[in-house]
Scaffold this motif. Structure first.
Motif, PDB file in Angstrom:
ATOM      1  N   GLY A 131     -16.308  11.225 -39.497  1.00 41.50           N
ATOM      2  CA  GLY A 131     -17.058  12.077 -38.219  1.00 41.50           C
ATOM      3  C   GLY A 131     -17.591  11.369 -37.884  1.00 41.50           C
ATOM      4  O   GLY A 131     -18.016  11.882 -36.323  1.00 41.50           O
ATOM      5  N   GLY A 132     -18.222   9.705 -38.571  1.00 40.85           N
ATOM      6  CA  GLY A 132     -19.140   9.387 -37.512  1.00 40.85           C
ATOM      7  C   GLY A 132     -18.450   9.258 -35.886  1.00 40.85           C
ATOM      8  O   GLY A 132     -18.628   8.352 -35.675  1.00 40.85           O
ATOM      9  N   ILE A 133     -16.817   8.427 -36.197  1.00 45.59           N
ATOM     10  CA  ILE A 133     -16.278   8.305 -35.886  1.00 45.59           C
ATOM     11  C   ILE A 133     -15.756   9.597 -34.542  1.00 45.59           C
ATOM     12  O   ILE A 133     -15.914   9.125 -32.899  1.00 45.59           O
ATOM     13  N   GLU A 134     -15.223  10.569 -35.038  1.00 42.44           N
ATOM     14  CA  GLU A 134     -15.418  12.020 -33.963  1.00 42.44           C
ATOM     15  C   GLU A 134     -16.836  12.165 -33.160  1.00 42.44           C
ATOM     16  O   GLU A 134     -17.153  12.297 -31.471  1.00 42.44           O
ATOM     17  N   SER A 135     -17.704  11.741 -33.494  1.00 34.35           N
ATOM     18  CA  SER A 135     -19.373  12.236 -33.161  1.00 34.35           C
ATOM     19  C   SER A 135     -19.213  10.748 -32.165  1.00 34.35           C
ATOM     20  O   SER A 135     -19.382  10.617 -31.004  1.00 34.35           O
ATOM     21  N   THR A 136     -18.770   9.516 -32.667  1.00 40.16           N
ATOM     22  CA  THR A 136     -19.005   8.565 -31.027  1.00 40.16           C
ATOM     23  C   THR A 136     -18.173   8.572 -30.022  1.00 40.16           C
ATOM     24  O   THR A 136     -18.547   8.340 -28.809  1.00 40.16           O
ATOM     25  N   GLN A 137     -16.716   9.126 -30.482  1.00 34.40           N
ATOM     26  CA  GLN A 137     -16.240   9.195 -29.397  1.00 34.40           C
ATOM     27  C   GLN A 137     -16.630  10.951 -28.339  1.00 34.40           C
ATOM     28  O   GLN A 137     -16.502  10.663 -27.438  1.00 34.40           O
ATOM     29  N   TYR A 138     -17.026  11.504 -28.798  1.00 36.73           N
ATOM     30  CA  TYR A 138     -17.687  12.369 -28.433  1.00 36.73           C
ATOM     31  C   TYR A 138     -19.326  11.936 -27.246  1.00 36.73           C
ATOM     32  O   TYR A 138     -18.664  12.229 -25.561  1.00 36.73           O
ATOM     33  N   ALA A 139     -19.484  11.130 -27.761  1.00 38.28           N
ATOM     34  CA  ALA A 139     -20.983  10.488 -27.597  1.00 38.28           C
ATOM     35  C   ALA A 139     -20.574  10.043 -25.884  1.00 38.28           C
ATOM     36  O   ALA A 139     -20.700   9.447 -24.758  1.00 38.28           O
ATOM     37  N   LEU A 140     -19.550   9.231 -26.582  1.00 37.56           N
ATOM     38  CA  LEU A 140     -18.883   8.045 -25.190  1.00 37.56           C
ATOM     39  C   LEU A 140     -18.109   8.686 -24.521  1.00 37.56           C
ATOM     40  O   LEU A 140     -18.839   8.494 -23.055  1.00 37.56           O
ATOM     41  N   GLU A 141     -17.349   9.762 -24.617  1.00 35.67           N
ATOM     42  CA  GLU A 141     -16.576  10.609 -23.210  1.00 35.67           C
ATOM     43  C   GLU A 141     -17.661  10.983 -22.662  1.00 35.67           C
ATOM     44  O   GLU A 141     -17.327  11.737 -21.032  1.00 35.67           O
ATOM     45  N   TYR A 142     -18.891  11.694 -22.835  1.00 36.45           N
ATOM     46  CA  TYR A 142     -19.018  12.670 -22.323  1.00 36.45           C
ATOM     47  C   TYR A 142     -20.975  12.446 -21.910  1.00 36.45           C
ATOM     48  O   TYR A 142     -22.148  13.217 -21.622  1.00 36.45           O
ATOM     49  N   GLY A 143     -21.160  11.344 -22.681  1.00 36.85           N
ATOM     50  CA  GLY A 143     -22.732  10.678 -21.826  1.00 36.85           C
ATOM     51  C   GLY A 143     -24.031  11.039 -22.854  1.00 36.85           C
ATOM     52  O   GLY A 143     -24.632  11.238 -21.945  1.00 36.85           O
ATOM     53  N   GLU A 144     -23.085  11.267 -23.727  1.00 35.08           N
ATOM     54  CA  GLU A 144     -23.851  12.305 -24.192  1.00 35.08           C
ATOM     55  C   GLU A 144     -25.615  11.153 -24.658  1.00 35.08           C
ATOM     56  O   GLU A 144     -25.890  10.290 -25.013  1.00 35.08           O
ATOM     57  N   ARG A 145     -26.728  12.385 -24.486  1.00 26.37           N
ATOM     58  CA  ARG A 145     -28.251  11.368 -24.309  1.00 26.37           C
ATOM     59  C   ARG A 145     -28.590  12.436 -25.429  1.00 26.37           C
ATOM     60  O   ARG A 145     -28.548  13.520 -26.126  1.00 26.37           O
ATOM     61  N   ARG A 146     -29.700  12.131 -25.970  1.00 29.32           N
ATOM     62  CA  ARG A 146     -30.909  12.242 -27.093  1.00 29.32           C
ATOM     63  C   ARG A 146     -31.906  13.378 -26.215  1.00 29.32           C
ATOM     64  O   ARG A 146     -32.394  12.970 -24.882  1.00 29.32           O
TER      65      ARG A 146
END
Length: 168
Positions: free
Chosen positions: A111-126
């Motif tokens: 789950g952490g890897i999938e979430s990290t991939q999402y954050a990298l791909e879409y530039g997720e911000r808090r």
């Protein structure tokens, strides 16, 4: 036990020990950020980044120090029956609980890897005023989970060796 397993256990434990010892000092960085936030609120203009940076530092402290904490035996253990058992019984019970922990950590890492991939791909911000990128803390989280996985496999190898009558 084969020599490569003994080398693996020693290498994992040495690495986690070093990282854990370094992470012990992260508490001072956390204290400095939170102190700066308190001082800036009282005497200057409030800093928008200190609370979230403190949360990120605490997460890094917790995740990267987790394997070292496991290594030291700082985890909570129900000692009501455990202390009365023989070394062999303890090794069997530890092996079973470590297997369940490995499954849990594996799912957590996935789950952490999938979430990290999402954050990298879409530039997720808090969400919030500062809006820091989430990818760095998620990468640190995945590294910490991986370190705990490696430490647990080292524990499992140690327990199997103990069951076979050999200590590592």
């Amino acid at each position: 036990m084969p020599g490569f397993l003994i080398t693996y256990v020693r290498a994992v434990e040495a690495f986690n020990h070093r990282v854990g010892r370094i992470m012990m000092y992260m508490i001072f960085a956390l204290m400095a950020v939170l102190l700066w936030g308190a001082v800036s609120r009282a005497w200057f203009s409030p800093q928008i980044w200190t609370d979230e940076m403190g949360q990120f530092l605490l997460m890094g402290y917790f995740m990267l120090g987790g394997a070292y904490s496991l290594q030291l035996g700082s985890a909570v253990r129900m000692d009501l029956l455990y202390s009365r058992w023989s070394d062999r019984t303890r090794a069997v019970v530890d092996a079973i609980t470590i297997l369940t922990l490995l499954v849990y950590l594996g799912v957590l890492l996935w789950g952490g890897i999938e979430s990290t991939q999402y954050a990298l791909e879409y530039g997720e911000r808090r969400r919030g005023i500062w809006q820091p990128y989430m990818a760095p803390i998620k990468i640190i989280m995945c590294i910490g989970i991986l370190m705990m996985l490696l430490q647990c496999t080292a524990f499992l190898i140690r327990d199997i060796a103990k069951l076979r009558g050999r200590e590592i």
